[in-house]
Structures are given as C-alpha cells and as structure tokens.
Design an enzyme around this catalytic site. Structure first.
Site, short mmCIF file in Angstrom:
data_model
loop_
_atom_site.label_atom_id
_atom_site.label_comp_id
_atom_site.label_asym_id
_atom_site.label_seq_id
_atom_site.Cartn_x
_atom_site.Cartn_y
_atom_site.Cartn_z
N CYS A 111 0.84 -1.19 0.00
CA CYS A 111 0.00 0.00 0.00
C CYS A 111 0.88 1.25 0.00
CB CYS A 111 -0.88 -0.06 1.25
SG CYS A 111 -1.77 1.45 1.65
N HIS A 170 -1.34 -4.86 5.25
CA HIS A 170 -2.75 -5.01 5.63
C HIS A 170 -3.66 -5.34 4.46
CE1 HIS A 170 -2.05 -0.71 4.73
NE2 HIS A 170 -3.22 -0.79 4.15
N GLU A 171 -3.15 -5.34 3.22
CA GLU A 171 -3.96 -5.72 2.06
C GLU A 171 -3.68 -7.19 1.78
OE1 GLU A 171 -3.46 -1.39 -0.22
OE2 GLU A 171 -2.92 -3.22 -1.24
N THR A 199 0.68 3.55 2.10
CA THR A 199 1.09 3.75 3.48
C THR A 199 2.33 2.92 3.81
OG1 THR A 199 -1.19 4.17 4.13
CG2 THR A 199 0.34 3.62 5.89
N HIS A 248 5.21 4.79 2.59
CA HIS A 248 5.54 5.88 3.52
C HIS A 248 6.35 5.35 4.71
CE1 HIS A 248 3.38 8.87 1.38
NE2 HIS A 248 2.17 8.50 1.72
#
Length: 340
Positions: A39, A62-63, A41, A44
């Site tokens: 992701c 988390h995906e 994020t 980042h």
C-alpha cells in the site's frame, strides 16, 4: 513450527527473519497468508515517514488474503480452511463519543501499522476483523479487497447515482479502483492523470482520460456535460493542483469527496462552495458493508482487477520490491506471495 516474516528495520531497510508460529489467543485466529499487497502507506513507512508511529522493527502489511490455519478459544462462526480477508481496524477502544462510527473512532488502531501486519507466512488477528471469502475466489485478486473497499466507501459516501458524471482526480491504484466502482454504479467516469503509462492503462480499460497538462480539464468536462460539469469529484492525488481544480470542475450542488490524505492545510477556494452550493465529504477507510461490497465485486470478476496487478514477488524479495516501487512510479499494485 517456523514462520518466515518480513521486518521493517528503519532507514529504508527490510529484513526477512524466521520466528516461531504462535498459537492464536482467546478471540483470535491464525491465518496462513496467501498474498499481501503493498500500500502507499507501506511505502511511507519504508521512507521513514512514520518512524514515530510504528514500533521498529515491525512487520507491516494489511492488504491481504489467506486461509484460517488455527482457531483460538472463544471464536465461533469460523473453521480451519475458511478463506478470509482481514478488515484491519482494531476498534476495541471505541467510546460513546465516537457516536457508533468505530472505523473513525478516536482510539482506533490500524492493524499492520500500530500492530504486526500481514507480510509474513502466518498472522494472528482478532476474529472480529474477518470477512469470509467464497471458496472459488481468486486469492490474488482477493488481496485487493482492502483497497477496493476504500473505493466502495468513497463511492457510497458520494451518493453517486446512475447517469451522473464523476471526475476522478488521480489515476493511481486507489484512483483507478474508485473509477471502476463509480462506473459499476452507473457513473459516467472521467479520469484526470498525467502519467503516460497510467493514462494508457485507464484508456485500455475503457475510461475517458484527460491529461491536464495538455488539455484543460474543466473545458473538457464542460463539453462532455453540456456545461453541467461534474456531479461528483473524487480528489485522490493529494496535491495542490487537484485541490485547486476540484472546485472548478464540480457543477452546481456537486459533491467533492476527499479521498487523499493531506498532511498539512491547503488553500481551498471556499467562494465556489458558496456560489455553487458544493459539498465537501471526508472519507476515511471503510465500514463492514464496504468490505462486503468489495468481496462481491472481486467474486463477480467484472472489474478487470487483474490488470491492476503489476507484479508478484516472494517474501524473500521484499527489499527489492520496495526499491522497485520507488524506481517505477508507473506501477499499480505489487503483491507479495507469502507462501512462495
């Protein structure tokens, strides 16, 4: 029993370590993770932008999609072998002041950022985060459920109805998913994007695409709508030029959905909100119904989601995956094969 896990160790570095597979605690299940997407994020975090938030060293991600491998005490409704995805929101700190909106509760913890995530072979999670998948679903595409649920949430909050014109500002992974969901809802979708590779992909998937560096976006949308402009605008790019144009391209009583995360205040043309009676709608993550919708869309197989998967790599290649994402801004969605 061993568990191979990735760890972000700071300074743009990932390690791959062998740990012990943990038994699930009360209210938990252990998932054999199939695929985990990378992701924005996560990128980042790789860049060190969230070092003050994450607990280094940390397993992120988390995906995902996976299969229940073990079930802890006090868990009902699930069985070993069930295919599942995780809605990575830990809302156990919810208070009455959150007004029942647990997905944006003040004490919300994001699993995979604030606690260990899915970039590992086996992952223990609270059972309340689970959504079951159909037995015949493509597990690679099922790993797109989480970002697709973001898009479902955005489109649902927009109130988009069939026949309305939707302008998506930004044709990256989330922008493309928003465009796909908006089109599935019957919207007439126009994407604004400057990257030539992403423009080509969006056009191949049947979208009207405008490069605002070459074509005046507002004039283009005006021509397409007989002067009515956009009914809904999705601001996904998160840069000042898209904030500037969102109030220009929205028509009378248009709805602007703020999908992007802006880390600092931005100048906004508030006069346009008065003049055209515009609405600005904040949209953050998703609610259970958005996950259900996303799973149904993945299962139906009509959105060409496979075209958004740029590449698949093993867990052992996690370092090069993040380096390649930095080197290839054209890419869409990279998946880690957590069992390869």
């Amino acid at each position: 029993m061993n568990n191979k896990a990735t760890q972000y160790t700071g300074n743009k570095q990932f390690a791959v370590i062998d740990t012990q597979r943990e038994e699930p605690g009360a209210g938990e299940v252990r998932i054999k993770v199939a695929y985990c997407g990378v992701c924005g994020t996560d990128v980042h975090i790789y860049h060190g932008m969230m070092d003050k938030r994450v607990d280094i060293p940390v397993t992120i991600g988390h995906e995902m999609s996976g299969v229940i491998d073990a079930i802890g005490p006090d868990v009902s409704g699930y069985a070993v072998g069930d295919r599942v995805v995780v809605r990575p929101l830990d809302n156990r700190a919810e208070k009455p002041s959150d007004k029942g909106f647990s997905h944006i509760a003040a004490g919300l913890k994001f699993i995979g950022i604030d606690s260990p995530g899915a970039m590992q072979q086996y992952w223990n999670v609270p059972a309340f985060t689970l959504h079951k998948l159909p037995a015949d679903i493509d597990m690679k595409l099922a790993a797109l459920t989480e970002p697709l649920a973001v898009a479902c949430h955005d489109v649902r909050l927009s109130g988009l109805t069939a026949g309305e014109t939707a302008v998506v500002l930004g044709g990256g992974p989330i922008g493309m998913l928003v465009a796909l969901v908006a089109r599935e809802a019957g919207g007439k979708v126009i994407i604004s994007e400057m990257n030539p590779t992403r423009i080509a992909l969006a056009e191949e998937m049947g979208f009207n695409v405008v490069n605002p560096a070459k074509t005046d976006l507002v004039e283009y949308v005006s021509e397409k709508t007989d002067g009515g402009l956009a009914d809904v605008v999705f601001e996904v790019a998160g840069v000042q030029p898209t904030v500037d144009v969102m109030t220009e391209v929205a028509g009378i009583r248009g709805r602007i959905v703020m999908v992007a995360i802006h880390g600092q205040p931005r100048p906004v043309n508030l006069f346009k909100f008065f003049w055209k009676e515009l609405k600005l709608i904040g949209a953050r993550v998703y609610e259970p119904e958005d996950y259900d919708k996303a799973i149904a869309l993945v299962s139906a197989g009509d959105l060409q989601l496979g075209r958004l998967v740029t590449s698949v790599a093993p867990l052992s290649g996690v370092q090069s995956v993040f380096e390649q994402i930095d080197a290839n801004p054209d890419g869409m969605k990279v998946l880690l094969d957590c069992q390869a």
